[in-house]
Write a protein that holds these residues in place. Sequence first.
Motif, PDB file in Angstrom:
ATOM      1  N   SER A   1     -13.951  10.213  -6.247  1.00  0.00           N
ATOM      2  CA  SER A   1     -14.250  10.245  -4.821  1.00  0.00           C
ATOM      3  C   SER A   1     -14.922  11.578  -4.484  1.00  0.00           C
ATOM      4  CB  SER A   1     -12.921  10.100  -4.077  1.00  0.00           C
ATOM      5  OG  SER A   1     -12.986  10.639  -2.792  1.00  0.00           O
TER       6      SER A   1
ATOM      7  N   HIS B   1     -10.798  10.360  -0.339  1.00  0.00           N
ATOM      8  CA  HIS B   1      -9.761   9.330  -0.184  1.00  0.00           C
ATOM      9  C   HIS B   1      -9.490   8.523  -1.454  1.00  0.00           C
ATOM     10  CE1 HIS B   1      -9.906  10.413   3.947  1.00  0.00           C
ATOM     11  NE2 HIS B   1     -11.196  10.153   3.991  1.00  0.00           N
ATOM     12  N   GLY B   2     -10.508   8.302  -2.248  1.00  0.00           N
ATOM     13  CA  GLY B   2     -10.305   7.565  -3.487  1.00  0.00           C
ATOM     14  C   GLY B   2      -9.651   8.482  -4.504  1.00  0.00           C
ATOM     15  N   PRO B   3      -9.418   7.965  -5.733  1.00  0.00           N
ATOM     16  CA  PRO B   3      -8.817   8.810  -6.761  1.00  0.00           C
ATOM     17  C   PRO B   3      -9.612  10.110  -6.947  1.00  0.00           C
ATOM     18  CG  PRO B   3      -8.899   6.534  -7.488  1.00  0.00           C
ATOM     19  CD  PRO B   3      -9.654   6.594  -6.193  1.00  0.00           C
ATOM     20  N   ARG B   4      -8.901  11.226  -6.931  1.00  0.00           N
ATOM     21  CA  ARG B   4      -9.590  12.513  -7.060  1.00  0.00           C
ATOM     22  C   ARG B   4      -9.899  12.850  -8.504  1.00  0.00           C
ATOM     23  NH1 ARG B   4      -6.271  16.081  -2.660  1.00  0.00           N
ATOM     24  NH2 ARG B   4      -4.507  14.970  -3.578  1.00  0.00           N
TER      25      ARG B   4
ATOM     26  N   THR C   1     -16.120  -3.517  -7.538  1.00  0.00           N
ATOM     27  CA  THR C   1     -16.064  -2.109  -7.160  1.00  0.00           C
ATOM     28  C   THR C   1     -16.875  -1.316  -8.168  1.00  0.00           C
ATOM     29  OG1 THR C   1     -13.823  -2.450  -6.298  1.00  0.00           O
ATOM     30  CG2 THR C   1     -14.539  -0.170  -6.626  1.00  0.00           C
TER      31      THR C   1
ATOM     32  N   ALA D   1       0.840  -1.205   0.000  1.00  0.00           N
ATOM     33  CA  ALA D   1       0.000   0.000   0.000  1.00  0.00           C
ATOM     34  C   ALA D   1       0.872   1.251   0.000  1.00  0.00           C
ATOM     35  CB  ALA D   1      -0.928  -0.013   1.215  1.00  0.00           C
TER      36      ALA D   1
ATOM     37  N   ASP E   1       1.127   4.212  -2.860  1.00  0.00           N
ATOM     38  CA  ASP E   1       0.924   5.625  -2.552  1.00  0.00           C
ATOM     39  C   ASP E   1       1.935   6.506  -3.282  1.00  0.00           C
ATOM     40  OD1 ASP E   1      -0.637   7.535  -1.205  1.00  0.00           O
ATOM     41  OD2 ASP E   1       0.896   7.773   0.346  1.00  0.00           O
TER      42      ASP E   1
ATOM     43  N   ARG F   1      -5.892  -6.177  -8.868  1.00  0.00           N
ATOM     44  CA  ARG F   1      -6.518  -6.267  -7.535  1.00  0.00           C
ATOM     45  C   ARG F   1      -7.007  -4.885  -7.103  1.00  0.00           C
ATOM     46  NH1 ARG F   1      -2.226  -5.279  -3.595  1.00  0.00           N
ATOM     47  NH2 ARG F   1      -0.498  -4.498  -4.836  1.00  0.00           N
ATOM     48  N   ARG F   2      -7.876  -4.903  -6.068  1.00  0.00           N
ATOM     49  CA  ARG F   2      -8.596  -3.678  -5.710  1.00  0.00           C
ATOM     50  C   ARG F   2      -7.679  -2.504  -5.338  1.00  0.00           C
ATOM     51  NH1 ARG F   2     -12.644  -6.245  -1.450  1.00  0.00           N
ATOM     52  NH2 ARG F   2     -11.086  -7.900  -1.476  1.00  0.00           N
ATOM     53  N   ALA F   3      -6.581  -2.806  -4.652  1.00  0.00           N
ATOM     54  CA  ALA F   3      -5.760  -1.716  -4.121  1.00  0.00           C
ATOM     55  C   ALA F   3      -5.165  -0.826  -5.208  1.00  0.00           C
ATOM     56  CB  ALA F   3      -4.642  -2.301  -3.253  1.00  0.00           C
TER      57      ALA F   3
ATOM     58  N   SER G   1      -6.303   0.253  -8.050  1.00  0.00           N
ATOM     59  CA  SER G   1      -7.183   1.288  -8.616  1.00  0.00           C
ATOM     60  C   SER G   1      -7.741   2.204  -7.534  1.00  0.00           C
ATOM     61  CB  SER G   1      -8.313   0.636  -9.407  1.00  0.00           C
ATOM     62  OG  SER G   1      -8.877  -0.441  -8.694  1.00  0.00           O
ATOM     63  N   LEU G   2      -7.188   2.094  -6.336  1.00  0.00           N
ATOM     64  CA  LEU G   2      -7.702   2.878  -5.209  1.00  0.00           C
ATOM     65  C   LEU G   2      -6.699   3.912  -4.710  1.00  0.00           C
ATOM     66  CD1 LEU G   2      -9.647   3.402  -2.823  1.00  0.00           C
ATOM     67  CD2 LEU G   2      -8.597   1.444  -1.663  1.00  0.00           C
ATOM     68  N   VAL G   3      -5.454   3.476  -4.536  1.00  0.00           N
ATOM     69  CA  VAL G   3      -4.495   4.340  -3.838  1.00  0.00           C
ATOM     70  C   VAL G   3      -3.963   5.488  -4.713  1.00  0.00           C
ATOM     71  CG1 VAL G   3      -2.356   4.378  -2.500  1.00  0.00           C
ATOM     72  CG2 VAL G   3      -3.915   2.436  -2.267  1.00  0.00           C
TER      73      VAL G   3
ATOM     74  N   ASP H   1      -3.809   8.668  -7.177  1.00  0.00           N
ATOM     75  CA  ASP H   1      -4.765   9.775  -7.160  1.00  0.00           C
ATOM     76  C   ASP H   1      -5.553   9.923  -8.458  1.00  0.00           C
ATOM     77  OD1 ASP H   1      -6.090  11.758  -5.884  1.00  0.00           O
ATOM     78  OD2 ASP H   1      -4.498  13.268  -6.072  1.00  0.00           O
TER      79      ASP H   1
END
Lengths: 200, 493
Positions: A175, A189-192, A169, A99, A103, A132-134, A136-138, A140
Amino acid sequence: MTSARDEILARVRVALAEVEPDREPVVAPVVTARPDVVGLFAERVADYRAVVERCAEAGLAEAVAAALPAGSRVVVPAGLSVDVEGAVVDGADGRVLSALELDGFDAVVTEARVGIAETGTIVLDHGAGQGRRAISLVPDKHVCIVRSDQVVPDVPDAIVLLDPSRPLTWISGPSATSDIELDRVEGVHGPRVLHVIVVG
Amino acid sequence: MSRTFVGMPAFPAAARAALADTQLRHNLAHATGVIRAKRAAVVAEVENWEELRLAGAAVKDRALRDLGTHLVDLEAALTAGGATVHWARDAAEACAIVATVAKAHGVDEVVKVKSMVTQEIGLNEALAEEGIAAWETDLAELIVQLGDDLPSHILVPAIHRNRAEIREIFLREMGGAGRPAPADLTDDPAVLAGAAREHLREKFLRAKVAVSGANFAIAETGTLVVVESEGNGRMCLTLPEVLVSVVGIEKVVPTWAELDPLLRLLPRSSTGERMNPYTSTWSGVTPGDGPQEVHVVLLDNGRTRALADDVGRQALRCIRCSACLNVCPVYERTGGHAYGSVYPGPIGAILNPLLKGTGDPQTDSLPYASSLCGACFEACPVRIDIPEVLVHLRSKVVDGHRDDTVPKAEAVAMKAAAYAFSDARRLAAVEKVSGLAGRVLGRFGRATLPGGRRAAGRIPGPGASAWTSARDLPAPPAESFRAWWKRTDGGRR
């Protein structure tokens, strides 16, 4: 001593002693078919203040490259159908990014499983090309490739296509929050930034 | 240590204090006005909204009517998916299960997705007693937690705070909980959201254990569904190694396909959007993706009590959208704290007595916190007839006092009315007295109602003073209908 499980189930039985179960699944109404489903999808995604563009299959690699600012550190899933120059592939050589490492990336490029026109929603089932999910989440910025034949009219059409045994998802715009005076602002918190490329 | 609702006064006393807070009333009127307009616009866009409401209500009814079977199916599907299923009769059992899981991993903190049920069971306080910090990651929950405040709305727990107040809280409190707010923080909502992003990111990235609720639990597939906006939910559901989800047993949806109407109803009713930014679904453990240890706590905590109530059972259909709060004239004026529960507003006025049972003065005051105008029923996406349940619960509250040695003033008044109305001569005598009162009030009444009718101000005496402290008592007519008919021969003289 009775277990909590047995006691709760017993309470349920007592509460419903005189109630007949209803065995038939409920079928919800559907809306009248819309003429231009892909056009509606693009319009509805843009309503969330996401960036939406349409391109032909031949122009995809170029569109993806243009969506990524010069010098940005990009992560992509294995199995992405388009080459992204300089991108790091998650899981390449069996090494999964932490993670904290994720970032450090500015952007991620993925494909999708289905697009929903009525609500402007993209659903990822995290298969090949999505990762995996992480991932496409962390980062920006999320650049998401949706093929026009993946776009369905409404939620019930998506539900039948999706496999609930996979993690899913559902993404509708960047976000956002309405927690301050119920005034919607994008970017928590998710991609802006959500950049959707509709192909074909 | 965070505040709790324990020991809150009954609704009328709490409401009086809330009504005196003009800042609160301003914040609430603004926020509920905004959300009402948004909801109306996106609901109007759906051509068959009414049919969709019927379908949503039918799905939840179907789930409840055979709840035992669906719960056993859910447990089996979750277990097959690699999740560990726990059952909790009450709040204490649920909190203990979560604490045990956290301690097994040796952590002193967990990150939390916004969840009504974990507030209901007081999880944060229970974990704090075990030395485990529970970080709220939803923006509004963060505002409430940092401000040592209480939630006042189901969807937007900090609805009673405006942007200037939120800026103050962030500047003052963020440093004590982790990364401080930047010194140049403004009260622009986007800037405030940015500060929350910075503050929470380090917590997401290092968290080992996350706690969530679930909006829906699909019995057929063992799938849990979390509906959210900010991405804090995705962070908690994806990055930690261990995930514990506390799920009320009424969250069950029988089949995957029946999730459809609920996903179409919830966001439009809740935030007034066609779809919320993020919905996550997962079925147990996915190897190589997300938490590799997944726990689900199935919680009763009064739900079977509500289930046993033939009229009240429908309240368990609630999908926690908060549309009923936003349209309620009482909620809009008093705000959520006056209801003394994490479930405020019209749904709280029925859910609390149904879950806890009647008999406690605070709980018993809630079914009366309504004018029975019916706006909540019209807004409810799963057609909970809240006014019907309110009246039903009022009768339960009254029934609970049938054997009181000292009867309530209302009971005495009702008995007296029954005595007077059951006999023509007695009624005529009462009408004569009320006519006299009418003539006196007509001359000396302190207030004038629209249309010119005089009204009494506050009348002293038990019962009467409570009634007239918040209402105008119109002056009774000087002459009764029957006296007028007799005098004028039905208007012919």
